[in-house]
Write an enzyme that holds these catalytic residues in place. Structure first.
Site, PDB file in Angstrom:
ATOM      1  N   CYS A 286       0.839  -1.207   0.000  1.00  0.00           N
ATOM      2  CA  CYS A 286       0.000   0.000   0.000  1.00  0.00           C
ATOM      3  C   CYS A 286       0.870   1.253   0.000  1.00  0.00           C
ATOM      4  O   CYS A 286       1.487   1.565  -0.989  1.00  0.00           O
ATOM      5  CB  CYS A 286      -0.994  -0.041   1.167  1.00  0.00           C
ATOM      6  SG  CYS A 286      -2.330   1.149   0.976  1.00  0.00           S
TER       7      CYS A 286
ATOM      8  N   GLU B 260      -1.293  -8.578   4.827  1.00  0.00           N
ATOM      9  CA  GLU B 260      -1.200  -8.758   6.291  1.00  0.00           C
ATOM     10  C   GLU B 260      -2.568  -8.693   6.956  1.00  0.00           C
ATOM     11  O   GLU B 260      -2.705  -8.998   8.131  1.00  0.00           O
ATOM     12  CB  GLU B 260      -0.234  -7.726   6.892  1.00  0.00           C
ATOM     13  CG  GLU B 260      -0.793  -6.335   7.120  1.00  0.00           C
ATOM     14  CD  GLU B 260      -0.947  -5.487   5.863  1.00  0.00           C
ATOM     15  OE1 GLU B 260      -0.758  -6.011   4.746  1.00  0.00           O
ATOM     16  OE2 GLU B 260      -1.286  -4.287   5.997  1.00  0.00           O
TER      17      GLU B 260
ATOM     18  N   HIS C  96      -3.664  -5.478   0.888  1.00  0.00           N
ATOM     19  CA  HIS C  96      -3.008  -5.713   2.171  1.00  0.00           C
ATOM     20  C   HIS C  96      -2.971  -7.202   2.521  1.00  0.00           C
ATOM     21  O   HIS C  96      -3.901  -7.695   3.156  1.00  0.00           O
ATOM     22  CB  HIS C  96      -3.767  -4.981   3.274  1.00  0.00           C
ATOM     23  CG  HIS C  96      -3.563  -3.514   3.299  1.00  0.00           C
ATOM     24  ND1 HIS C  96      -2.511  -2.909   3.954  1.00  0.00           N
ATOM     25  CD2 HIS C  96      -4.276  -2.505   2.748  1.00  0.00           C
ATOM     26  CE1 HIS C  96      -2.586  -1.597   3.810  1.00  0.00           C
ATOM     27  NE2 HIS C  96      -3.646  -1.319   3.080  1.00  0.00           N
TER      28      HIS C  96
END
Lengths: 262, 964
Positions: free
Chosen positions: A96, A223, A221
């Site tokens: 990002c 994560e 994302h």
């Protein structure tokens, strides 16, 4: 087994560092979060790590442009350290805001050894920040972070994620050279307009790699999808807890690559 | 080299979309000006530095401009040639307003090796192409381009920008003689200094100064005004009350203590750690950790400056958990808004008021930009529309934090140093606390522009990052935020038991020129005050410096129980802490409530109610808030379990949010809210109970434990000096006591905002409806057992638990048909908690596949939402609906908004186990989940009263608030 050392870069406004650390730890890495000020004081700190992650957030408020001020710091203080890092065959991941930084430093797509900005990430076509989930189809088989051909589902959360090429030649080079690491697709793997392509990125490109395949920058994302209860309709799924959530692919591949090569 | 002013303009390259220009063009059209054809946007940077042309070119190329999609020029661009008339407008920040982009540019210039950079400013330039009258131009400036509170518009291509430089301040001690004033003089003094103190309070102060034998200084009066403001001490809610409720008389000697607090005290839950005493309420999470929660309002500032007001609203409430105990880590935001109707014609918006659409867009953008930048997920909220909010929008911002159990209390001591951390102090937000305590008028925009604070999320984020490090290292003993009242409140409160002395010239300033009083009462954002032992000072300053956070010793805590203020060694004010905190006179007020006698709504019997259902789903209050929700990052920090939108297509409306705050534990926190202003006109007591029941229902629906629910109250009312207005508040407060007791759910924190009224130019008064927001936080034992509201599988059974009564007052069906009276939904205080508890156990036992509560729009709307969220149809039959004797018609059964009702999807395998669980409760099987994507409901006579395609239902629900 080699201990894989990863560093998650912090800076003013970075805000995804803890969950990124967690994802890397789940993948088996030993992780430290280090502030850019410490690296500016002592770029040699990077030598102790094999994976550098630039996490998401709003570094310096995205003032001037997303990722710009942090990119400027890296260019003026860490250029040599980053080059050495890459020459040693290590990995860099930008998520990002981290992707925005890598683009603005010219490390991605990094034609001709990097340094030139041939792409940028700018305001979404919708004109606003969007948090939504997207399907991603790998567009290359030479990027160490991904499983070629495996489509994954991840969330995006950004206002400036529209990838734009400087000119047709740059886009052509990305297409031909396998630089497009992921493309936005629908659940069946087909391209489509908003919201399939959530920001209007050229050629539906969601992620870029460089010529070595050892740098990955992506808008979504990974994560944020490291366990199943993060999936947006997990209560409808028959979940096998043993099977890793899609986002883990990126981190697991990175850690495995380092284990195999160092 | 000499210092020179370099001017850069950066704009989109031809062929690339000018996103900002286009957005402004759309806003211009929206405010009714159609003659503008195009808007060209450029970002302007004004840099006073000693670099040369070559370096300046590099600055443009490498830093300010994105070479892929932007061009830059040094100097001024000219308007495009051609026949189209052009108007050039440049928006600059007013002198002294923080410019965060300029600060980043300064940092970057240093990284690039620039030597002397004296000043950086930024501005926005708009070239409007098309015919434009002066009147329309001014309207565009006011309504679209600039915020008069903080910005200044320069018209024309050659006009000079305003000078950024301010004059230095020279100490001039101001005394404000008070001892000899008569009543009129006291009132005038209060008004002229914007103290918002009434005559009695002024007299109390006069008595004090007569007693100590001197006149007050300005800083002393200001400190008293801040500390005694409604915003800070809640003098109305803490007053003694004579309450006449339909002829029955009640007496309270302290309303809040004998209603809301009292329930908490009597419940005396061992898992409540800190209630009503700190910046947020604190309850147990697990063995090591606690959760804190606070909800604040930021109404008045958001009315004047929707973007900045809302941003500082969320920024401010984040500092509440940060300033609770020894500091919590913020993990979730909530937001609830009340606006005027977005389709209000422009000519019906009162003078001095922004259009509801502009307010809504600005408020959403403000919360979005601040919350997202802080990296805190915004996970729960609600939006209500009513044109009585047109001049007084309500902006409730909440924050949930996580704090170690052993850091829940603060201990400032004599000798500790007072350290201010974070942002610098400027003139912004002066008089915010007092201003927000009064009513608004059409002139407020001009008079109170200085009351609007300016936010910078990154400053707050940096401060947070370092404060948590300092906390974990045990380097400070107390912390609180600089909120309303600024340093005055923060230091005054922290030192209340001790005494404090402050050297005001030490406070770091954004720019020179502030007087000692301005420094003391400024509500500049992103500042916290901590108490540090002298021996820890060096270590803690190192932590802040390492990440570019400013921290400065400004004084110390003493043992003389006095607040002593100095400037350059000269004492400018001294107040006894006792008088400051306890001196305010006690009030006694009258309150009256008369239950209105209005006829029951009548609905003609019809064969089909499908159209009514579609109309309700597309009413603003019920319609999907996806346009707002997706602008918020609701997944950052990686803890999201139940997101605001879930279901087969990720767009079903979740009842509550659940987050898993610790990566290595499956315990979760559920967050929900309840609010029903529609019922308040008819029965504020049941309105408040309904809010509590709704908040509890929402938590139960996702799988929260019944016995670990804590509540927060936020009262937003009109002018409570009117006994009738106050009476409705007292009714609501009584309900808070009864509801909290019945559910065993203590209130742990609260806040009120009164005087939400607006006086129009012609003297008419717009008063908000009585509005009580109930926020609720609960614990989820194992997040893997959470359920969502979307239907899961064809063949499953649908149950309804809870009784449907003829309670159409304030319902959406009544609103749809313009009916105002009737019985509002009641809460059965015996039954409601039993239902909630049993359902919570059924969910924990895994007997439930989906669960959704019946609220706005009643049973029909809830069924529709479950169906389209799951992409599955429903065959429902009202014969299975448990009803009260008088609830006979299909309209009542479909659309009554009776409380304490839950729709539950159960698999055939769990049918018996679930039914057994619900034994002796009102419950019934109301239908079945089917593959065919239709919602079909048959009434008691087997007539098909609702028959709709899911796509049609979903479209009706999704489209109204897609604001683009």
């Amino acid at each position: 087994m080699t201990t894989v050392h990863a560093v998650v870069l912090r800076a003013a406004g970075i805000n995804c560092d803890l969950e990124t650390q967690h994802a890397l730890e789940l993948a088996g890495a030993a992780v430290q979060r280090i502030h850019i000020n410490r690296l500016k004081e002592n770029p040699a700190l990077l030598d102790g790590f094999q994976i550098l992650v630039l996490p998401g957030g709003f570094s310096y408020g995205d003032d001037v442009a997303a990722g710009k001020i942090l990119a400027n710091q890296i260019l003026h203080h860490l250029r040599d350290a980053m080059r050495t890092f890459l020459e040693k065959g290590k990995l860099i991941l930008g998520i990002c805001n981290g992707f925005q930084v890598l683009i603005k430093t010219g490390l991605l797509p990094g034609f001709n050894g990097g340094g030139q900005t041939s792409f940028t990430l700018t305001d979404n076509d919708s004109g606003r920040f969007e948090d939504r989930w997207v399907y991603l189809q790998p567009g290359t088989d030479r990027c160490v972070f991904l499983d070629p051909g495996r489509r994954i589902y991840l969330p995006i959360a950004h206002g400036e994620g529209k990838l734009v090429a400087k000119d047709a030649a740059a886009l052509e080079q990305v297409r031909q050279g396998g630089y497009a690491a992921f493309r936005y697709v629908d659940a069946a793997g087909n391209p489509g307009p908003f919201p399939v392509n959530p920001n209007g990125s050229v050629d539906d490109i969601a992620a870029l790699t460089d010529s070595t395949g050892r740098i990955l920058g992506l808008m979504p994302h990974p994560e944020r999808f490291v366990r199943w209860t993060q999936h947006p309709h997990w209560t409808r799924l028959k979940i096998n807890e043993q099977e890793p959530a899609d986002g883990m692919m990126i981190f697991t591949n990175a850690v495995r690559y380092i284990r195999e090569h160092f | 080299m000499t210092v020179k002013l370099w001017r850069f303009e950066v704009s989109s390259k031809p062929g690339f979309r000018d996103v900002h220009g286009q957005a402004v063009l759309a806003d211009i059209r929206e405010c009714g000006v159609s003659s503008i054809q195009e808007v060209i946007f450029a970002k302007v940077y004004l840099i006073e530095a000693d670099f040369d042309e070559v370096f300046a070119q590099r600055v443009g190329q490498e830093l300010l401009c994105d070479p892929v999609c932007q061009d830059f020029l040094i100097g001024r661009s000219t308007v495009p040639a051609g026949p189209m008339p052009a108007c050039v407008l440049e928006v600059h920040l007013k002198s002294g307003v923080t410019d965060p982009v300029a600060e980043s540019v300064l940092l970057a210039l240093r990284d690039m090796g620039a030597q002397t950079v004296e000043h950086v400013r930024t501005a926005r330039k708009y070239i409007l192409l098309g015919a434009l009258t002066e009147k329309d131009r001014d309207r565009i400036i006011r309504r679209v381009l600039a915020n008069d509170c903080i910005e200044e518009v320069v018209i024309g291509s050659d006009a000079e920008p305003p000078s950024p430089h301010t004059r230095p301040y020279e100490l001039r001690l101001i005394e404000l003689p008070i001892r000899d004033l008569d009543e009129e003089g006291l009132v005038r003094l209060s008004r002229e200094r914007d103290l918002f103190l009434n005559l009695r309070e002024m007299q109390t102060i006069q008595d004090y100064y007569r007693r100590i034998g001197r006149e007050p200084t300005d800083i002393e009066l200001e400190t008293l005004a801040q500390t005694w403001s409604e915003h800070c001490v809640h003098k109305t809610l803490k007053s003694s009350v004579e309450f006449d409720c339909d002829g029955q008389v009640f007496h309270f000697s302290n309303l809040l203590k004998e209603t809301v607090f009292k329930a908490t005290q009597e419940l005396s839950k061992p898992w409540c750690i800190s209630v009503f005493s700190d910046n947020a309420g604190v309850i147990e999470f697990d063995e090591d950790t606690a959760v804190c929660f606070k909800v604040e309002t930021h109404n008045h500032p958001s009315a004047l400056d929707p973007y900045g007001g809302a941003a500082t609203g969320i920024g401010g409430v984040i500092r509440d958990p940060m300033g609770t105990g020894l500091g919590a880590k913020p993990i979730a935001n909530t937001d609830v808004f009340c606006f005027g109707l977005p389709n209000t014609p422009h000519d019906q918006v009162p003078k001095g008021v922004l259009h509801p659409r502009r307010i809504m867009k600005g408020v959403v953008a403000g919360v979005r930009d601040y919350g997202n930048r802080m990296g805190i997920p915004t996970v729960n909220g609600a939006v209500y529309f009513d044109n009585r909010y047109i001049a007084n929008p309500l902006v409730f911002c909440g924050n949930v934090g996580l704090i170690p159990r052993d850091k829940c209390f603060k201990h400032p001591q004599t000798g500790h140093l007072i350290v201010v951390v974070g942002g610098r102090t400027g003139r912004d937000g002066i008089h915010g606390a007092t201003f927000s305590s009064g009513e608004m008028t059409h002139q407020h925009e001009e008079i109170f522009s200085h009351a609007v604070q300016i936010g910078n999320a990154i400053t707050e984020k940096k401060m947070l990052d370092t404060l948590l490090q300092a906390r974990d290292a045990g380097l400070y003993e107390a912390i609180t935020d600089c909120g309303a009242g600024g340093l005055s409140s923060a230091v005054g409160e922290m030192g209340a038991e001790l005494g404090a002395e402050v050297d005001l010239e030490k406070v770091p300033l954004k720019y020179q020129g502030l007087s000692y009083t301005e420094i003391w009462i400024s509500e500049a954002q992103e500042r916290m005050v901590i108490a540090v032992k002298p021996e820890n000072l060096e270590a803690i300053l190192k932590i802040f410096a390492a990440e570019d956070v400013e921290a400065t010793v400004i004084g110390r805590f003493t043992d003389d129980k006095k607040l002593t203020l100095r400037y350059n060694g000269v004492q400018v004010g001294q107040l006894e802490m006792d008088f400051l905190h306890e001196g305010i006179c006690k009030y006694s007020r009258k309150a009256v409530w008369r239950t209105p006698c209005l006829p029951e709504p009548q609905f003609p019997s019809k064969d089909s109610y499908t159209e009514d259902l579609l109309a309700i789903l597309s009413s603003y209050n019920v319609a999907s808030k996806e346009w707002i929700i997706r602008q918020y990052d609701h997944e950052v920090q990686g803890g999201s379990v139940i997101k605001p939108l879930m279901g087969a297509a990720n767009d079903g409306p979740s009842d509550a949010a659940v987050i898993r705050p610790k990566y290595h534990s499956n315990r979760g926190i559920a967050i929900a809210c309840g609010m029903n202003p529609c019922y308040g006109d008819l029965d504020p007591y049941q309105m408040a109970l309904s809010g509590i029941d709704e908040a509890v229902r929402n938590l139960i629906c996702v799988g929260a434990r019944f016995d670990r629910i804590a509540l927060l109250d936020n009262f937003c009312w009109g002018d409570c000096s009117r006994p009738q207005t106050f009476g409705s508040l007292v009714r609501a407060a009584q309900a808070c006591y009864d509801g909290a007791k019945a559910f065993g759910a203590p209130f742990i924190s609260g806040k009120d905002s009164l005087n939400n009224e607006f006086v129009c130019e012609d003297g008419t008064r717009i008063i908000i409806p009585p509005t009580l927001l109930i926020s609720a936080v609960g614990i989820v034992e194992d997040i893997r057992k959470c359920v969502t509201m979307d239907l899961k599988e064809p063949g499953n059974f649908l149950f309804i638990v809870g009784l449907t009564r003829k309670e159409m007052g304030g319902s959406h069906l009544s609103r749809l048909h313009g009916q105002t009276g009737g019985t509002v939904p009641k809460v059965d205080l015996n039954l409601a908690p039993q239902i909630a508890q049993r359902l919570s156990e059924a969910i924990a036992d895994g007997l439930v596949r989906s669960c959704h509560d019946c609220s706005e729009g009643g049973l029909a709307a809830a069924l529709a939402e479950m169906a389209f969220a799951g992409g599955l149809g429903i065959q429902a039959d009202l014969r299975g609906l448990p009803i009260s004797q008088d609830c006979r018609t299909a309209a009542e059964q479909l659309f009554s908004e009776s409380n304490s009702r839950y729709l539950v999807e159960v698999t055939p395998a769990c049918y018996h186990a679930f039914a057994k669980r619900m034994l002796n409760l009102p419950f019934g099987q109301i239908g079945e989940v089917v593959e065919q994507p239709r919602l079909q409901i048959r009434d008691a006579h087997q007539r098909l009263v609702i028959d709709a395609d899911l796509d049609a239902l979903k479209a009706a629900w999704k489209n109204p608030l897609s604001l683009g």
